[in-house]
Design an enzyme around this catalytic site. Structure first.
Site, PDB file in Angstrom:
ATOM      1  N   ARG A  19     118.170 -17.653   5.185  1.00 49.23           N
ATOM      2  CA  ARG A  19     117.813 -16.853   3.990  1.00 49.23           C
ATOM      3  C   ARG A  19     118.897 -16.880   2.918  1.00 49.23           C
ATOM      4  NH1 ARG A  19     116.228 -13.160   8.064  1.00 49.23           N
ATOM      5  NH2 ARG A  19     113.975 -13.213   8.368  1.00 49.23           N
ATOM      6  N   LYS A  62     118.853 -23.826 -10.597  1.00 48.65           N
ATOM      7  CA  LYS A  62     117.486 -24.211 -10.242  1.00 48.65           C
ATOM      8  C   LYS A  62     117.538 -25.241  -9.128  1.00 48.65           C
ATOM      9  CE  LYS A  62     115.202 -24.335 -14.673  1.00 48.65           C
ATOM     10  NZ  LYS A  62     114.083 -25.046 -15.295  1.00 48.65           N
ATOM     11  N   GLU A  65     120.307 -35.704 -23.143  1.00 51.44           N
ATOM     12  CA  GLU A  65     120.476 -34.270 -22.862  1.00 51.44           C
ATOM     13  C   GLU A  65     121.758 -33.759 -23.532  1.00 51.44           C
ATOM     14  OE1 GLU A  65     118.304 -32.324 -21.438  1.00 51.44           O
ATOM     15  OE2 GLU A  65     117.038 -33.664 -20.239  1.00 51.44           O
ATOM     16  N   LYS A 116     125.247 -24.846 -22.068  1.00 52.45           N
ATOM     17  CA  LYS A 116     124.163 -24.470 -21.156  1.00 52.45           C
ATOM     18  C   LYS A 116     124.540 -23.206 -20.377  1.00 52.45           C
ATOM     19  CE  LYS A 116     120.672 -25.964 -17.917  1.00 52.45           C
ATOM     20  NZ  LYS A 116     120.218 -26.867 -16.877  1.00 52.45           N
ATOM     21  N   GLU A 154     114.931 -17.359 -16.812  1.00 54.43           N
ATOM     22  CA  GLU A 154     113.998 -17.965 -17.761  1.00 54.43           C
ATOM     23  C   GLU A 154     112.992 -16.996 -18.352  1.00 54.43           C
ATOM     24  OE1 GLU A 154     112.345 -21.479 -15.734  1.00 54.43           O
ATOM     25  OE2 GLU A 154     113.749 -22.519 -17.019  1.00 54.43           O
ATOM     26  N   ARG A 172     116.068 -19.051 -22.645  1.00 53.85           N
ATOM     27  CA  ARG A 172     116.332 -20.413 -22.181  1.00 53.85           C
ATOM     28  C   ARG A 172     115.415 -21.445 -22.822  1.00 53.85           C
ATOM     29  NH1 ARG A 172     117.396 -21.926 -15.897  1.00 53.85           N
ATOM     30  NH2 ARG A 172     118.860 -20.307 -15.408  1.00 53.85           N
ATOM     31  N   ASN A 174     114.378 -26.376 -24.170  1.00 55.07           N
ATOM     32  CA  ASN A 174     113.226 -27.290 -24.203  1.00 55.07           C
ATOM     33  C   ASN A 174     113.210 -28.187 -25.426  1.00 55.07           C
ATOM     34  OD1 ASN A 174     112.078 -26.503 -21.842  1.00 55.07           O
ATOM     35  ND2 ASN A 174     110.848 -24.896 -22.786  1.00 55.07           N
ATOM     36  N   HIS A 180     111.787 -31.573 -25.249  1.00 54.14           N
ATOM     37  CA  HIS A 180     111.152 -31.737 -23.944  1.00 54.14           C
ATOM     38  C   HIS A 180     109.629 -31.582 -23.988  1.00 54.14           C
ATOM     39  CE1 HIS A 180     115.170 -31.799 -22.468  1.00 54.14           C
ATOM     40  NE2 HIS A 180     114.787 -31.873 -21.216  1.00 54.14           N
ATOM     41  N   HIS A 218     108.119 -34.520 -22.221  1.00 54.23           N
ATOM     42  CA  HIS A 218     107.398 -34.397 -20.941  1.00 54.23           C
ATOM     43  C   HIS A 218     106.021 -35.041 -21.059  1.00 54.23           C
ATOM     44  CE1 HIS A 218     110.005 -32.120 -18.469  1.00 54.23           C
ATOM     45  NE2 HIS A 218     110.017 -31.030 -19.204  1.00 54.23           N
ATOM     46  N   HIS A 229     113.317 -39.913 -17.706  1.00 54.98           N
ATOM     47  CA  HIS A 229     113.217 -38.585 -18.315  1.00 54.98           C
ATOM     48  C   HIS A 229     114.049 -38.534 -19.607  1.00 54.98           C
ATOM     49  CE1 HIS A 229     113.027 -34.253 -18.675  1.00 54.98           C
ATOM     50  NE2 HIS A 229     114.351 -34.194 -18.679  1.00 54.98           N
TER      51      HIS A 229
HETATM   52  P1  NAD Z   1     119.210 -39.378  -8.894  1.00 60.75           P
HETATM   53  O1  NAD Z   1     119.828 -38.264  -8.172  1.00 60.75           O
HETATM   54  O2  NAD Z   1     117.931 -39.924  -8.365  1.00 60.75           O
HETATM   55  O3  NAD Z   1     120.255 -40.577  -8.998  1.00 60.75           O
HETATM   56  C1  NAD Z   1     119.853 -41.788  -9.610  1.00 60.75           C
HETATM   57  C2  NAD Z   1     120.191 -42.996  -8.743  1.00 60.75           C
HETATM   58  O4  NAD Z   1     121.595 -43.248  -8.833  1.00 60.75           O
HETATM   59  C3  NAD Z   1     119.908 -42.823  -7.253  1.00 60.75           C
HETATM   60  O5  NAD Z   1     119.459 -44.036  -6.738  1.00 60.75           O
HETATM   61  C4  NAD Z   1     121.262 -42.476  -6.664  1.00 60.75           C
HETATM   62  O6  NAD Z   1     121.367 -42.883  -5.322  1.00 60.75           O
HETATM   63  C5  NAD Z   1     122.187 -43.257  -7.548  1.00 60.75           C
HETATM   64  N1  NAD Z   1     123.519 -42.694  -7.756  1.00 60.75           N
HETATM   65  C6  NAD Z   1     123.823 -41.405  -8.002  1.00 60.75           C
HETATM   66  N2  NAD Z   1     125.135 -41.291  -8.273  1.00 60.75           N
HETATM   67  C7  NAD Z   1     125.656 -42.527  -8.197  1.00 60.75           C
HETATM   68  C8  NAD Z   1     126.971 -43.049  -8.377  1.00 60.75           C
HETATM   69  N3  NAD Z   1     127.983 -42.285  -8.774  1.00 60.75           N
HETATM   70  N4  NAD Z   1     127.155 -44.373  -8.166  1.00 60.75           N
HETATM   71  C9  NAD Z   1     126.115 -45.172  -7.810  1.00 60.75           C
HETATM   72  N5  NAD Z   1     124.865 -44.754  -7.655  1.00 60.75           N
HETATM   73  C10 NAD Z   1     124.639 -43.441  -7.835  1.00 60.75           C
HETATM   74  O7  NAD Z   1     118.943 -39.058 -10.441  1.00 60.75           O
HETATM   75  P2  NAD Z   1     119.578 -38.034 -11.485  1.00 60.75           P
HETATM   76  O8  NAD Z   1     119.227 -38.587 -12.814  1.00 60.75           O
HETATM   77  O9  NAD Z   1     120.975 -37.694 -11.177  1.00 60.75           O
HETATM   78  O10 NAD Z   1     118.747 -36.704 -11.241  1.00 60.75           O
HETATM   79  C11 NAD Z   1     117.382 -36.597 -11.495  1.00 60.75           C
HETATM   80  C12 NAD Z   1     116.853 -35.389 -10.754  1.00 60.75           C
HETATM   81  O11 NAD Z   1     117.568 -34.244 -11.190  1.00 60.75           O
HETATM   82  C13 NAD Z   1     115.395 -35.105 -10.966  1.00 60.75           C
HETATM   83  O12 NAD Z   1     114.782 -34.877  -9.729  1.00 60.75           O
HETATM   84  C14 NAD Z   1     115.379 -33.821 -11.791  1.00 60.75           C
HETATM   85  O13 NAD Z   1     114.252 -33.013 -11.520  1.00 60.75           O
HETATM   86  C15 NAD Z   1     116.668 -33.172 -11.358  1.00 60.75           C
HETATM   87  N6  NAD Z   1     117.226 -32.255 -12.363  1.00 60.75           N
HETATM   88  C16 NAD Z   1     117.431 -30.970 -11.991  1.00 60.75           C
HETATM   89  C17 NAD Z   1     117.949 -30.074 -12.921  1.00 60.75           C
HETATM   90  C18 NAD Z   1     118.196 -28.650 -12.512  1.00 60.75           C
HETATM   91  O14 NAD Z   1     118.434 -27.818 -13.383  1.00 60.75           O
HETATM   92  N7  NAD Z   1     118.168 -28.350 -11.238  1.00 60.75           N
HETATM   93  C19 NAD Z   1     118.248 -30.487 -14.225  1.00 60.75           C
HETATM   94  C20 NAD Z   1     118.039 -31.815 -14.553  1.00 60.75           C
HETATM   95  C21 NAD Z   1     117.515 -32.698 -13.613  1.00 60.75           C
END
Ligand code: NAD
Length: 383
Positions: free
Chosen positions: A146, A168, A210, A252, A262, A266, A270, A273, A277, A290
């Site tokens: 939990r 998030k 971003e 942020k 939210e 916040r 957007n 976005h 989106h 994205h």
């Molecule tokens: P990701 O985590 O899929 O990473 C992209 C690719 O790069 C993957 O194949 C990973 O293995 C590789 N990788 C990561 N770091 C690396 C490094 N240093 N060297 C070599 N390879 C590396 O993609 P992302 O763009 O980091 O994240 C996208 C995700 O984040 C989405 O699912 C999105 O929904 C989420 N997100 C969440 C929030 C939030 O507020 N929680 C905000 C923005 C995005």
């Protein structure tokens, strides 16, 4: 006073040692460039620097009864040695990389590893990876016992500037992105710029949209900086990256601290976005990343802003020019746009037949208007 104290970006115990030691500890805390994310007793600090994981991760996990590091295959291949140096003997759980693996199955893998390692509430989960790893690990932490402590060590630019702030966490359910999740703040975040040296180029550049968005929302100096150092940023110059990550995170953090769950404020996040989106969805998430969709969404928002007299022509041109220099797409193709506008009504932020639309009124300042969907569709058309 506890919630107020919790919002400090560092805590120094002055009850131990002498004045000199306390002074040195305060100085060291000051030198760790950190941003405090104020969320009452759930507040935490985001530290930004180069090659900081080795020194800091051990310190941040020192009090945990047990530590479980979650990462993915690519990150482990690129930075396993950094992890081993920071946490000798750690046996990280290696997830399959990529959005397609951001599933309940991956979540269950973490729960089972937590069970096998006998993790309790005083244990710490460490997310060592991009946004996918940190979203899944954060959600696992929210649900294990939990609620268990977790730390994020983001390894992509997007995970540093966006996912590290706001608490998030989520997994996807089939095609429904982030549909199962929780708000669960990490206990700390280490943004180590050195980890970005191996991030794939397309993802890195995409995340810059971003950063531009964040500058437009709340930091005109960040916009100046991006313009002055665009080439260095794209070339991943460490000192430029430290600066842009610090500034993005600060904006942020300020916004989410005012609106942790939210409720409306916040919404400014957007910017770009709404149409972004829709572009992603209408092209089946296959055409644009994205961040690329956000870049096009920003261009569309600038155009809508201009047509409503909110955004000036020079501001619009300035942002467009910057996005181009950073290697982001700015040309809205008529067909793609039409399809996207047709599905605008499905945006989850929509209220009835109206939509809260965020526009740039000046660099660093935004204005939100509640627009009828039909009007927005017309204003966003190319001609
Ligand atoms: P990701 O985590 O899929 O990473 C992209 C690719 O790069 C993957 O194949 C990973 O293995 C590789 N990788 C990561 N770091 C690396 C490094 N240093 N060297 C070599 N390879 C590396 O993609 P992302 O763009 O980091 O994240 C996208 C995700 O984040 C989405 O699912 C999105 O929904 C989420 N997100 C969440 C929030 C939030 O507020 N929680 C905000 C923005 C995005």
């Amino acid at each position: 006073r506890r919630p107020a104290y919790a919002e400090a970006h560092a805590r120094v115990d002055t009850g131990r040692g002498d004045v000199d030691l306390s002074a040195r500890t305060v100085q060291a805390a000051w030198n760790r460039r950190a941003i405090a994310v104020a969320a009452g007793e759930r507040s935490y600090a985001i530290e930004v620097g180069s090659a900081i994981v080795r020194d800091r991760l051990g310190v941040l996990t020192a009090e945990a009864t047990k530590t479980l590091v979650v990462t993915d295959r690519n990150v482990l291949a690129a930075h396993g040695s950094t992890l081993a140096a920071a946490l000798p003997g750690a046996e990280p759980l290696e997830l399959e990389p990529g959005e397609q693996h951001k599933t309940p199955r991956a979540l269950e893998q973490i729960w089972r590893a937590a069970l096998a390692h006998d993790l309790d509430r005083e244990s710490t989960l460490v997310a060592f990876g991009g946004g996918v790893v940190s979203d899944i690990t954060g959600f696992a932490a929210a649900t294990w016992m939990r609620g268990t402590r977790w730390l994020a060590v983001p390894t992509t630019l997007l995970a540093m500037v966006d996912a590290s702030v706001g608490g998030k966490t989520a997994v996807d359910l089939d095609d429904s992105k982030n549909s199962v999740g929780a708000f669960w703040q990490p206990a700390g975040v280490l943004c180590d710029i050195a980890l970005l040296s191996t991030e794939p180029q397309r993802g890195f550049v995409s995340a810059l949209s971003e950063v531009v968005k964040t500058a437009l929302i709340g930091d005109p100096e960040l916009l100046d900086l991006l313009e002055a150092r665009a080439d260095a940023v794209v070339a991943r110059d460490p000192s430029s990256l430290i600066e842009i990550v610090l500034r993005s995170v600060a904006v942020k953090a300020r916004i989410v601290s005012l609106d942790e769950r939210e409720s409306g404020l916040r919404r400014v996040l957007n910017l770009g976005h709404t149409i972004g989106h829709a572009l992603e969805a209408s092209t089946g998430y296959r055409c644009y990343t994205h961040g690329e969709a956000v870049s096009l969404g920003l261009v569309a928002a600038l155009q809508v802003g201009q047509r409503l007299g909110v955004t000036s022509h020079p501001t619009s041109e300035r942002v467009r020019g910057l996005l181009m220099r950073l290697g982001l797409p700015v040309e809205l193709r008529a067909n793609g746009l039409d399809d996207a506008l047709a599905i605008l009504g499905r945006d989850k932020k929509r209220q009835g037949t109206y939509i809260h639309f965020v526009m740039v009124s000046a660099p660093g300042r935004v204005e939100t208007q509640l627009l009828p969907l039909e009007q927005l569709r017309r204003l966003a058309q190319l001609n």
